[in-house]
Every structure is written in C-alpha cells, then in structure tokens.
Design an enzyme around this catalytic site. Sequence first.
Site, mmCIF file in Angstrom:
data_model
loop_
_atom_site.group_PDB
_atom_site.id
_atom_site.type_symbol
_atom_site.label_atom_id
_atom_site.label_comp_id
_atom_site.label_asym_id
_atom_site.label_seq_id
_atom_site.Cartn_x
_atom_site.Cartn_y
_atom_site.Cartn_z
ATOM 1 N N SER A 1 35.646 11.128 -3.095
ATOM 2 C CA SER A 1 36.945 11.345 -3.171
ATOM 3 C C SER A 1 37.529 12.888 -3.374
ATOM 4 C CB SER A 1 37.552 10.599 -4.660
ATOM 5 O OG SER A 1 38.883 10.694 -4.626
ATOM 6 N N HIS B 1 38.540 8.868 -0.128
ATOM 7 C CA HIS B 1 39.820 8.462 -0.318
ATOM 8 C C HIS B 1 40.746 9.690 0.638
ATOM 9 C CE1 HIS B 1 38.268 6.944 -4.464
ATOM 10 N NE2 HIS B 1 38.329 6.078 -3.359
ATOM 11 N N ASP C 1 35.877 4.708 -9.241
ATOM 12 C CA ASP C 1 35.599 3.900 -7.889
ATOM 13 C C ASP C 1 34.306 4.077 -7.594
ATOM 14 O OD1 ASP C 1 36.131 2.227 -5.698
ATOM 15 O OD2 ASP C 1 36.880 3.717 -4.465
#
Length: 199
Positions: free
Chosen positions: A19, A46, A139
């Site tokens: 991310s 992401h 995540d």
Amino acid sequence: MTADETAADHFAVVAVASSAGGIHALSTLLEQLGAGLSVPLLVVQHLDPRHSTVIAGVLSRRTDLTVKLAEDDERARPGVVYVAPPDHHLLVNADGVLSLSRSSMVHFVRPSADLLFESVAGAYGARAIACVLTGTGRDGAMGVDAVKSCGGTVLCEDPDTAEFSGMPEAAVATGAVDFVLPLEEIATVIRGLVEIKRQ
C-alpha cells in the site's frame, strides 16, 4: 491431483501486497527478482480509484519481467507480473485463471490483499507464496493466515525497516509469517524458494 498432493514438486504462484510506499518497494523487489521467474506473480497495490493508473509502465521500467494490469478470465503465465487494476479485487482459481471483482471493499480497500491471498490459498494450497510489503492498515493479515493454514509460505517486509509499518506489523502479529526480511533480501528468498522446489 490436488494442490496439496503436488506440494513437494514446486511452488506455483507468488502473491504480493503493498500500500503506502508500495511503488518503491515493488520496484525494488521486481528489479532484484531478475528475469525468467518460473511462476506468475500477482500484485495488489492500493491505488486511487479516481484516476487511471500507469503502475504497469512504471514497474516495467525496473524489471525484465513482463508487467501488466490483470484482465478478467486470463490465465496467469510464469514470468508475468499481474497487477490488480484500481478499484477491482484480483482473484485466481485452481486452473490459474484470474478474475476481477467489484464486490464490497474489505478493510475499506479494493483491491484487497486479503481476498487475493485467500484465493491463492484456496487455489494453490502449499504451493503458494504470499508476501506483504510496506503499507498502512491491516490488509493482508487475514490472508496470510489463510495461506499458512493451507500449508503455503509467507514472507513479510521487516516492519522496523518498512517505509510504512502497518501492514507488515499486522501480518507478523498473526504468527503466520515464515520470513521477516529487509526489503532488499526478499527477492533472493523468493528466488531460492521457487528454484529449490524445482530441483
């Protein structure tokens, strides 16, 4: 023959999640992996869904591997890096066929590392490698647990040296991580795992 029955033969897929700070981390990983990887590499990074993305082009400049945005219903091929498109979950089935989904966000993100890792665990079992790189949030933590529960191998960037420690810390806290490594050592370990299993 099931994935578990062929586990002793070789690893069949590497799934990577990142991310915040991920473009640099992915660039470093891919550059150090070199050419000719004998398995597909599936990536969740992401990205802002409000904009088109140039991530495949950016990463392509750092690696000899082919990098592309994943497409629905295509078969994952060795030596190709498949990046989840913005605002789409990336999944894989036991035949190595990829699918994209606009289903609900997981932990407020889409694509979700958890969903990718869980699909990889279900499809490949002990033949799966999952890797968590820099990022904020949690995540990937549920997903690495799934990969480990199915006999797969889990790597994680060291939270102490990651640009953003949230995702690595959450993964390590599951107890499912086999290797906690500085970013610069991850490619060597992945190469070693994939190639040792094929000897």
